[in-house]
Motif scaffolding. Structure first.
Motif, short mmCIF file in Angstrom:
data_model
loop_
_atom_site.label_atom_id
_atom_site.label_comp_id
_atom_site.label_asym_id
_atom_site.label_seq_id
_atom_site.Cartn_x
_atom_site.Cartn_y
_atom_site.Cartn_z
N GLN B 59 60.95 50.51 75.06
CA GLN B 59 60.35 49.70 74.34
C GLN B 59 61.04 48.57 73.80
O GLN B 59 60.33 47.74 72.95
N LYS B 86 53.95 51.43 75.44
CA LYS B 86 54.45 51.99 74.05
C LYS B 86 53.42 53.59 73.95
O LYS B 86 52.63 53.63 73.22
N ALA B 109 61.89 50.10 69.82
CA ALA B 109 61.88 48.77 70.13
C ALA B 109 62.86 47.75 69.37
O ALA B 109 63.36 46.80 70.28
#
Lengths: 248, 426
Positions: B59, B86, B109
């Motif tokens: 991510q 995601k 992320a």
């Protein structure tokens, strides 16, 4: 002093935990060369007495002698003297008659040559020569009885115990077995025989004993016993002494 | 002697006509050896040759996460597939299921940013420690968010731990690289040269794996070397299915009554059975070892390598076979029916195999089970076989295994004797 084929003195026996079939202070003598019949209703103790005389079971009291040798001793010398034809088929069903005779002959103390000779002889006499190499499990009841008998006499025993040797066989096989037993007796083998076929027994036996509830209720020469009880046949004598009620 | 010979001939004939018994003693163990070895070989290859399928959901868009994916791929243990977007936990589970992936990793992320921040902080502290001007402003640097590892529950714990170790190693590599680059830039105001970076990070000490053997050979053990000896022992003890039943059959059949009236001790009958069935166990070992040597390669399995000390192998096999035969006769003597003999025999063999280390290595057992292994004859036989097959041992190396095996056999024989005496059979 006369040596008896079988001499039972003051014998006592009971199955552990079961008092139903037992003997107490039993005495019996069978002379050498006799054809001796042992009779009684079901459960009277015939097979037990056979097993005691052959050492399969051990007596609790008294003794059993075969030709002057005590049965049930560690010394198995006495076992060479007698043969046993049990009521059940006592052989290896997977094996052929010849293979069974080879094995039991060896255990009876014969050497290879003696086994071969006796096997050929017995299989011929008892009409099993053609099937000598076939597995016994495929045989008829009569043929199995003959194999059972052949194994019992492979070592030419001096005393032969026969526990209902003709049960479940046809007339032809019964005749063959009876004739062979007479031949053996003529050669000197003492026969001790049990059966429910009283006509057959009357024909074969010279001396009898009748047992019931672990006791001998009569014994002696067959004609003398019949005369003493004023009976004409063994079957009448049997009913007269043991009654008509079921025993099993 | 003639009586014994005639009895052996009888036993062999009866045995040869018992087709079910022969199938139980030969066919079943052979199938067992092939199946278990194949399964264990597959597991072995799963780790060493076939790569574990892993699904990576990255991510993050930074360099560090890309380096991490590359590092995981380079480990050589995984077949990497990527999952974009995601996804939530359920979508990851579905994707793993759809792609037959055993493992799934989610890289958060902010992974690269956090790795960079952590590296800067470490580099700054290092500069200050060196006495150089660095960014020593105290900053609160949060830890890198954890990676999440999803795994299929069928994955064994030992394998999962080695996967975790490999991933830690890849992660360490990425973080070290970033720290090194930051530190170098802070000192030299130029980026770290790629050649130097590779030398510093990739030039790691190699670990050589060497199997330790008693004869100095360097043969790598495989599923065949482990399984063939173990299941040969099991097969030998499996004679109980024929021999135990044979003893009971003889006891309860009419033939036994006649045997008791003949001038021969039943001990001759038992000696004959021991000789006959010892021959059977030798034949079993010969057949299974031969299969391992010549037939296994046709199934794609490694071939069995026999130990260098063949005499030791033969002696071990004889003692083990004798023990198996003694045990079968003992069970037969004490059983009243064939069902009792077969039922108790089969279950007791599985228990003896389990505590003897045939199913789980005895070194992995704990407490009472480890002590219980000592009373299982299979344990001592297995130890002897492993010393010969896996460690290249000689006869002298297995004496300590053969003595207890022999002692257990004598104890079983003595118990059998007591049973026969108690039942007036001898």
């Amino acid at each position: 002093m006369e040596t008896f084929a079988v001499d039972i003195q003051n014998m006592g026996f009971r199955y552990p935990g079961n008092e139903d079939v037992s003997f107490s202070n039993l005495n019996l003598k069978v002379k050498k060369g006799e054809r001796f019949g042992l009779f009684g209703p079901n459960g009277a103790g015939k097979t037990t007495l056979m097993n005691l005389m052959t050492g399969v079971l051990r007596v609790n009291e008294g003794s059993i002698m075969i030709l002057g040798n005590k049965v049930g001793h560690q010394d198995k010398k006495v076992n060479k003297l007698f043969g046993f034809v049990p009521q059940d088929f006592s052989f290896y069903r997977e094996l052929s008659p010849a293979e069974n005779l080879e094995f039991f002959g060896a255990w009876a103390g014969l050497n290879q040559t003696q086994i071969k000779q006796r096997t050929d002889e017995l299989l011929y006499i008892l009409g099993l020569a053609d099937v000598r190499n076939k597995a016994v499990e495929k045989f008829s009841g009569g043929m199995k009885r003959r194999v059972n008998l052949a194994i019992g006499v492979i070592h030419n025993p001096q005393v032969l115990f026969l526990d209902e040797p003709t049960v479940g066989v046809d007339v032809q096989t019964r005749h063959a077995i009876m004739n062979y037993l007479r031949t053996l007796n003529e050669r000197g083998t003492t026969l001790i025989y049990t059966s429910h076929q009283l006509n057959e027994a009357e024909d074969l036996c010279q001396h009898i004993a009748m047992i019931d509830n672990g006791q001998i209720i009569t014994q002696g020469d067959i004609d003398d016993v019949l005369a003493a009880h004023s009976q004409e046949s063994l079957e009448q004598l049997f009913i007269n002494l043991t009654g008509k009620a079921y025993r099993d | 002697m003639f009586k014994l010979w005639a009895t052996i001939r009888k036993d062999v004939r009866v045995l040869l006509r018992d087709r079910v018994g022969i199938a139980l003693m030969f066919v079943m163990p052979i199938i067992l050896v092939v199946v278990v070895t194949s399964i264990q070989n597959s597991t072995f290859q799963l780790v060493n040759k076939n790569r574990l399928p892993i699904l990576i959901c990255n991510q993050d868009t930074g360099q560090s996460s890309k380096q991490l994916v590359t590092a995981i791929d380079k480990i050589g243990m995984f077949r990497v597939a990527q999952l974009s977007g995601k996804p939530d936990e359920k979508q990851i589970a579905d994707a793993m299921h759809n792609q037959d992936a055993m493992l799934g990793i989610v890289i958060p992320a902010n992974f690269s940013a956090r790795v960079k921040a952590k590296s800067k902080n470490v580099a700054g502290k290092a500069m200050t420690t060196f006495g150089l001007q660095g960014d020593s402003t105290p900053k609160k640097v949060s830890d890198v968010d954890p990676l999440t590892l999803y795994y299929n529950p069928i994955l064994q714990e030992s394998l999962r731990l080695s996967v975790k170790g490999a991933l830690q190693s890849a992660l360490q590599m990425v973080e070290s690289r970033e720290t090194l680059r930051t530190l170098y830039f802070a000192i030299n105001d130029t980026p770290l040269p790629e050649k130097l970076e590779n030398e510093m990070l990739n030039n790691r000490t190699v670990i050589n794996e060497v199997p330790v053997s008693k004869d100095g050979t360097r043969q790598t053990p495989n599923a065949t070397q482990h399984n063939v000896p173990a299941w040969t022992i099991f097969a030998m003890f499996f004679v109980i299915m024929s021999l135990g039943g044979s003893v009971v059959r003889e006891k309860v059949s009419g033939s036994f009554i006649r045997l008791k009236t003949l001038p021969t001790n039943y001990a001759v009958g038992l000696l004959s059975k021991q000789i006959t069935y010892l021959g059977v166990t030798m034949l079993q070992a010969l057949v299974i070892f031969s299969m391992g040597i010549w037939l296994f390669p046709f199934f794609g399995l490694p071939a069995l390598n026999l130990p260098s000390d063949i005499l030791a192998l033969v002696i071990t096999t004889i003692v083990c076979g004798w023990c198996a035969v003694s045990y079968a006769i003992c069970v037969g003597v004490f059983s009243q029916t064939q069902e009792q003999s077969n039922g108790f025999g089969a279950v007791s063999i599985v228990i003896l195999a389990a505590i003897g280390g045939l199913m789980v290595p005895s070194f992995a057992m704990q407490g009472a089970f480890k002590s219980a292994a000592d009373i299982s004859p299979m344990h001592w036989c297995l130890e002897a076989y492993y010393t010969l097959f896996l460690q290249g041992g000689k006869l002298a190396d297995i004496i300590n295994n053969l003595i207890p095996l022999f002692a257990i056999t004598l104890v079983i024989q003595f118990i059998t004797y007591l049973g026969l005496k108690r039942k007036n059979l001898i």
